[in-house]
Scaffold this active site. Structure first.
Site, PDB file in Angstrom:
ATOM      1  N   LYS A   1     -19.346  20.440  -1.720  1.00 41.23           N
ATOM      2  CA  LYS A   1     -18.872  19.909  -0.434  1.00 41.23           C
ATOM      3  C   LYS A   1     -17.589  20.613  -0.005  1.00 41.23           C
ATOM      4  O   LYS A   1     -17.404  20.959   1.164  1.00 41.23           O
ATOM      5  CB  LYS A   1     -18.649  18.389  -0.555  1.00 41.23           C
ATOM      6  CG  LYS A   1     -19.953  17.616  -0.717  1.00 41.23           C
ATOM      7  CD  LYS A   1     -19.754  16.155  -1.127  1.00 41.23           C
ATOM      8  CE  LYS A   1     -21.133  15.513  -1.384  1.00 41.23           C
ATOM      9  NZ  LYS A   1     -21.054  14.101  -1.804  1.00 41.23           N
TER      10      LYS A   1
ATOM     11  N   ASP B   1     -19.346   9.538   5.192  1.00 40.77           N
ATOM     12  CA  ASP B   1     -20.615   9.209   4.533  1.00 40.77           C
ATOM     13  C   ASP B   1     -21.460   8.222   5.332  1.00 40.77           C
ATOM     14  O   ASP B   1     -22.650   8.057   5.053  1.00 40.77           O
ATOM     15  CB  ASP B   1     -20.329   8.551   3.172  1.00 40.77           C
ATOM     16  CG  ASP B   1     -20.291   9.531   2.017  1.00 40.77           C
ATOM     17  OD1 ASP B   1     -21.096  10.470   2.017  1.00 40.77           O
ATOM     18  OD2 ASP B   1     -19.467   9.324   1.110  1.00 40.77           O
TER      19      ASP B   1
ATOM     20  N   GLN C   1     -16.444  10.069  -3.808  1.00 42.89           N
ATOM     21  CA  GLN C   1     -17.705  10.368  -4.494  1.00 42.89           C
ATOM     22  C   GLN C   1     -18.141   9.190  -5.363  1.00 42.89           C
ATOM     23  O   GLN C   1     -17.339   8.629  -6.112  1.00 42.89           O
ATOM     24  CB  GLN C   1     -17.542  11.645  -5.346  1.00 42.89           C
ATOM     25  CG  GLN C   1     -18.823  12.129  -5.993  1.00 42.89           C
ATOM     26  CD  GLN C   1     -19.851  12.662  -4.995  1.00 42.89           C
ATOM     27  OE1 GLN C   1     -19.523  13.026  -3.863  1.00 42.89           O
ATOM     28  NE2 GLN C   1     -21.103  12.695  -5.405  1.00 42.89           N
TER      29      GLN C   1
HETATM   30  N1  GUN Z   1     -23.049  10.323  -4.716  1.00 41.68           N
HETATM   31  C1  GUN Z   1     -24.276  10.858  -4.585  1.00 41.68           C
HETATM   32  N2  GUN Z   1     -24.513  11.143  -3.280  1.00 41.68           N
HETATM   33  C2  GUN Z   1     -23.417  10.780  -2.596  1.00 41.68           C
HETATM   34  C3  GUN Z   1     -23.060  10.850  -1.223  1.00 41.68           C
HETATM   35  O1  GUN Z   1     -23.820  11.269  -0.349  1.00 41.68           O
HETATM   36  N3  GUN Z   1     -21.811  10.419  -0.923  1.00 41.68           N
HETATM   37  C4  GUN Z   1     -20.958   9.928  -1.854  1.00 41.68           C
HETATM   38  N4  GUN Z   1     -19.762   9.503  -1.459  1.00 41.68           N
HETATM   39  N5  GUN Z   1     -21.263   9.854  -3.140  1.00 41.68           N
HETATM   40  C5  GUN Z   1     -22.488  10.286  -3.493  1.00 41.68           C
END
Ligand code: GUN
Length: 288
Positions: free
Chosen positions: A57, A126, A101
């Site tokens: 990311k 998100d 995350q």
């Molecule tokens: N953990 C796995 N996928 C995601 C996501 O799309 N966003 C976040 N914040 N954590 C994750």
């Protein structure tokens, strides 16, 4: 001999195109004097898979010319310290999107729901804040979860008319199944959500013009179930007994019947990060 009739929906290539479009938009906005969009990433603990996801990311931010503000907290930092960090990022004008995350480390006092609620809904890259999930239910403009948004972008790429079509979503999670069902409803699909207690999954899938598989069970959706010409979006990433990465759909057999199908890997996965960047840009420059 196997003959694949489906067109492959190449999410890797589409995501690269989306990132290029975002880069162009950001370059143009910066040239017009706008402030650089910024995404804050927060990781708690050392989970190796989470480390990889967050690194990807952050790299994607850099690629499109977005600022990245990164915080690493030790697993034992605790809920109060994490909430302090979220509050700091909420107040930071250079931060337009915030991503904590998940999952948070087990064995400590973390409360994921409380953390997601603490994020300023306007910075919720998100789309996990309950206010934004409620806005989605009401079809109001708000950040949409990234994987569902990526699925809809892939579906748009097929050019298939969605209105009146039967869509079957396999999986009912808050981050994929439920939101993607709502987005398909907004596109005037007739939507069925299937799950582990569905009486006859095969019959549901056989009737579907659009299948979204997001259940996390390797090759649960058999290729022979796919309606000829259907669009198949496979969100699953699983390892089969042989250790190979496979989706929730039996790909080779499904590709003989589907009109369009996403591969695993290289289908929905790469779109998720591209949509995270898109959400952050929309948060930074809502009028652009
Ligand atoms: N953990 C796995 N996928 C995601 C996501 O799309 N966003 C976040 N914040 N954590 C994750």
């Amino acid at each position: 001999m196997q003959s694949s009739s489906a067109q492959i929906l190449d999410g890797k290539a589409l995501a690269a195109r989306v990132r290029q479009e975002l880069r162009d938009q950001i370059d143009a906005g910066l040239a017009a004097g706008r402030a650089r969009p910024g995404l804050a990433t927060v990781i708690v603990g050392e989970d190796p898979a989470s480390q990889v996801y967050v690194r990807n990311k952050r790299r994607a931010c850099e690629e499109v010319g977005m600022a990245n503000f990164h915080t690493e907290l030790p697993a034992e930092a605790g809920q109060a310290a994490l909430l302090d960090e979220v509050a700091r990022l909420n107040a930071d004008g250079a931060v337009h999107g915030i991503l904590v995350q998940l999952p948070l480390p087990r064995g400590f006092d973390y409360d994921e729901n409380a953390v997601l609620e603490a994020i300023d809904p306007a910075k919720d890259a998100d789309g996990f804040h309950p206010l934004n999930q409620g806005a989605l239910m009401q079809a109001r403009r708000a950040p949409v979860p990234c994987t569902p948004k990526g699925c809809m972008r892939l579906l748009a790429e097929t050019g298939v008319e969605t209105s009146g079509k039967k869509a079957v979503v396999v999986g009912r999670s808050n981050i994929v199944g439920k939101p993607v069902a709502l987005l398909l409803l907004q596109q005037n699909c007739t939507v069925t959500i299937c799950h582990s207690r569905t009486a006859d999954l095969e019959a549901e899938v056989r009737a579907a013009d659009i299948v979204v598989a997001a259940v996390g069970v390797a090759e649960l959706v058999r290729g022979s179930w796919i309606k000829p010409g259907a669009v198949v979006l496979d969100v699953g990433i699983n390892r089969n007994e042989a250790g190979k990465l496979v989706g929730d759909v039996e790909f080779a057999a499904a590709a003989e019947r589907a009109g369009w199908i996403t591969p695993v890997p290289g289908g929905v996965g790469p779109m998720t990060i591209a949509m995270l960047l898109a959400n952050t840009l929309e948060a930074a420059w809502p009028d652009a």
